[in-house]
Design an enzyme around this catalytic site. Structure first.
Site, PDB file in Angstrom:
ATOM      1  N   HIS A  82       0.838  -1.332   0.109  1.00  0.00           N
ATOM      2  CA  HIS A  82       0.016   0.052   0.009  1.00  0.00           C
ATOM      3  C   HIS A  82       0.689   1.136  -0.042  1.00  0.00           C
ATOM      4  O   HIS A  82       1.946   1.077   0.671  1.00  0.00           O
ATOM      5  CB  HIS A  82      -0.996   0.083   1.421  1.00  0.00           C
ATOM      6  N   ASP A 161     -14.478   3.081   8.455  1.00  0.00           N
ATOM      7  CA  ASP A 161     -13.625   3.816   7.762  1.00  0.00           C
ATOM      8  C   ASP A 161     -14.137   4.780   6.651  1.00  0.00           C
ATOM      9  O   ASP A 161     -13.803   5.721   6.567  1.00  0.00           O
ATOM     10  CB  ASP A 161     -12.181   3.037   7.322  1.00  0.00           C
ATOM     11  N   ARG A 168     -13.687  13.051   8.381  1.00  0.00           N
ATOM     12  CA  ARG A 168     -12.504  13.610   8.687  1.00  0.00           C
ATOM     13  C   ARG A 168     -12.049  14.539   7.653  1.00  0.00           C
ATOM     14  O   ARG A 168     -11.487  15.908   7.696  1.00  0.00           O
ATOM     15  CB  ARG A 168     -11.349  12.745   8.729  1.00  0.00           C
ATOM     16  N   SER A 183      -6.789   3.946   9.747  1.00  0.00           N
ATOM     17  CA  SER A 183      -7.648   3.746   8.492  1.00  0.00           C
ATOM     18  C   SER A 183      -6.939   2.901   7.452  1.00  0.00           C
ATOM     19  O   SER A 183      -7.603   1.990   6.792  1.00  0.00           O
ATOM     20  CB  SER A 183      -7.610   5.353   7.964  1.00  0.00           C
ATOM     21  N   LYS A 187      -7.967  -1.267   6.355  1.00  0.00           N
ATOM     22  CA  LYS A 187      -8.522  -1.840   5.103  1.00  0.00           C
ATOM     23  C   LYS A 187      -7.331  -2.894   4.724  1.00  0.00           C
ATOM     24  O   LYS A 187      -7.991  -4.057   4.082  1.00  0.00           O
ATOM     25  CB  LYS A 187      -8.284  -0.638   3.993  1.00  0.00           C
TER      26      LYS A 187
HETATM   27  N1  URA Z   1      -5.252   6.952   3.234  1.00  0.00           N
HETATM   28  C1  URA Z   1      -6.532   6.406   3.733  1.00  0.00           C
HETATM   29  O1  URA Z   1      -6.827   5.421   3.368  1.00  0.00           O
HETATM   30  N2  URA Z   1      -6.751   6.835   5.008  1.00  0.00           N
HETATM   31  C2  URA Z   1      -6.075   7.907   5.567  1.00  0.00           C
HETATM   32  O2  URA Z   1      -6.636   8.467   6.591  1.00  0.00           O
HETATM   33  C3  URA Z   1      -5.261   8.811   4.837  1.00  0.00           C
HETATM   34  C4  URA Z   1      -4.724   8.112   3.740  1.00  0.00           C
END
Ligand code: URA
Ligand code: CA
Length: 433
Positions: A82, A161, A168, A183, A187
């Site tokens: 990621h 999320d 946010r 976050s 995932k």
């Molecule tokens: N990428 C994400 O998936 N979440 C965040 O909070 C910031 C970047």
């Protein structure tokens, strides 16, 4: 338990218990906790931070807020990768076939998402016929047989999320290390990876502008991974300029193909070899990153990486012959140069601005329902450290629309030109595991 007490507890700098965190995440996902309370809590977390235990707890709560993917039918150690967000970041497109070609199983769930350019799925759709709408069983079989498959993301992955991230975004609470770390990790964990390699970007085009904050984010994610039983390695890499030369969907597919056949841009190639080496080690296909790197370099030289890319595209309905004949990818109608207004050396290329310019050309989605134009984008002609003369091209816009004056202004503003010589930036700053 009352949410207002939890908000006050965090506001006053105390640690929340796992029960309190679960109560909030579950309540917010179901809609019992209103946005105003969730935003107050997010702001309290922004100012008061969370300790390691709290970060693991909120990650776990968000991970289990929706479906979790079980990849146990797939043989071997599944390593996911990621990036915390870059511009023109083509690494996934390259890394997936590259590491698969040396035996690392790649089982990728990929979304479209918002952004400057499309997500990995959008980019791959520049290859005619390619699609990710496949059944779970076919996905498992493809990874077991070919070593690589990409499937569209389930709608119900980490709904907590999804909700919290959108909140946010409009409440000034994106840039919080515990919130970003949880976050991202929720995932990745829900998507079923056994091990995770993170590319944490640092610099003007990244969430984290300073190296210190980037390191703190990297350490937080590695720690969360450890707490939740998944080995995690984080690499800190530069985002003071876009990676590679291409920003756009078909343009990045082209750049990925160049890189897989061994003539890609130096920075993009180097970052892929670095991240890829960590993936190979985590998958236990090599003992050291040096050994892993040699395997990946050999796969590029021998053509195995390119063959894996073609096999993968074919298996999911794509016409892989375009990868050998790149002129058949979607092409924009106009190519327009953006030129330098003075002599000097490129000292910075504000990646965000280049990304926004690409989006204005139509390469990305401004809203969930926007259509992407796969052909358009920006091709950089200069990178940091390059000398430039007045009137020389800094970039080329690939456009399907002639009304692009505001786009070229943005690109010119993104290029900082200094009168003194500038060194090209460090690419990889640090590694945590
Ligand atoms: N990428 C994400 O998936 N979440 C965040 O909070 C910031 C970047
Ligand atoms: Ca690129």
């Amino acid at each position: 338990m009352r949410i207002v007490d939890i908000i006050e507890k965090k506001r006053d700098g105390n640690s929340l218990t796992e029960e309190e965190i679960n109560f909030f995440v579950e309540g917010y996902t179901k809609g019992d906790v209103p946005d105003y309370q969730a935003s107050a809590l997010a702001m309290a977390i922004y100012f008061q931070d969370m300790d390691e235990r709290e970060k693991a707890a909120i990650t776990k709560a968000m991970m289990y807020s929706g479906d979790t993917i079980d990849l146990s039918e797939i043989e071997g150690i599944k390593v996911d990768k990621h990036s915390t967000g870059g511009v023109g970041d083509t690494t996934t497109l390259i890394l997936a076939p590259l590491v698969a070609s040396v035996g690392v199983p790649v089982a990728k769930m990929s979304g479209r998402g918002l952004g400057h350019t499309g997500g990995t799925v959008d980019k791959m759709e520049a290859v005619p016929g390619f699609h990710v709408e496949i059944e779970k069983q076919q996905f498992v079989d493809l990874v077991n047989n070919n070593g690589l498959a990409v499937m569209g993301q389930s709608e119900n992955l980490t709904p907590a999320d999804k909700k919290l991230y959108s909140l946010r975004d409009v409440t000034g609470t994106v840039n919080s290390i515990p919130l970003i770390a949880s976050s991202i990790m929720s995932k990745k964990l829900a998507a079923g990876a056994d091990s995770i390699v993170l590319d944490v970007k640092t610099g003007s085009g990244a969430f984290m502008k300073s190296l210190e904050d980037s390191k703190a984010l990297a350490e937080a994610m590695v720690h969360i991974g450890k707490e939740l039983g998944r080995q995690t390695t984080a690499v800190i890499s530069d985002m003071n300029q876009p990676l590679g030369y291409m920003v756009g969907n078909a343009l990045e597919v082209k750049e990925a193909a160049y890189t897989l056949r061994g003539d890609g841009p130096t920075d993009l190639t180097e970052l892929c070899l670095t991240l890829g080496s960590h993936m190979v080690v985590l998958a236990e296909k090599a003992k050291t990153t040096d050994e892993a790197r040699k395997m990946l370099e050999d796969a590029i030289k021998s053509g195995a990486a390119m063959e894996k890319f073609e096999q993968f595209l074919d298996a999911q309905g794509g016409d892989s012959s375009v990868i050998r004949d790149l002129n058949r990818l979607p092409v924009a109608e106009h190519t327009i140069e953006v030129t330098a207004s003075k002599d000097g050396y490129v000292s910075e290329i504000v990646a965000d601005e280049i990304g926004t310019a690409a989006m204005m050309l139509g390469a990305g989605r401004a809203t969930k329902d926007s259509e992407i134009d796969l052909a358009v984008g920006i091709e950089l002609k200069k990178k940091i450290g390059d000398a430039v003369k007045k009137g020389e091209p800094l970039a080329i816009m690939h456009a399907n629309n002639k009304d692009i004056n505001n786009v070229s202004e943005r690109i010119i503003d993104a290029f900082k030109i200094s009168s003194e010589a500038v060194e090209s930036p460090t690419l990889v700053y640090d590694t945590f595991s």
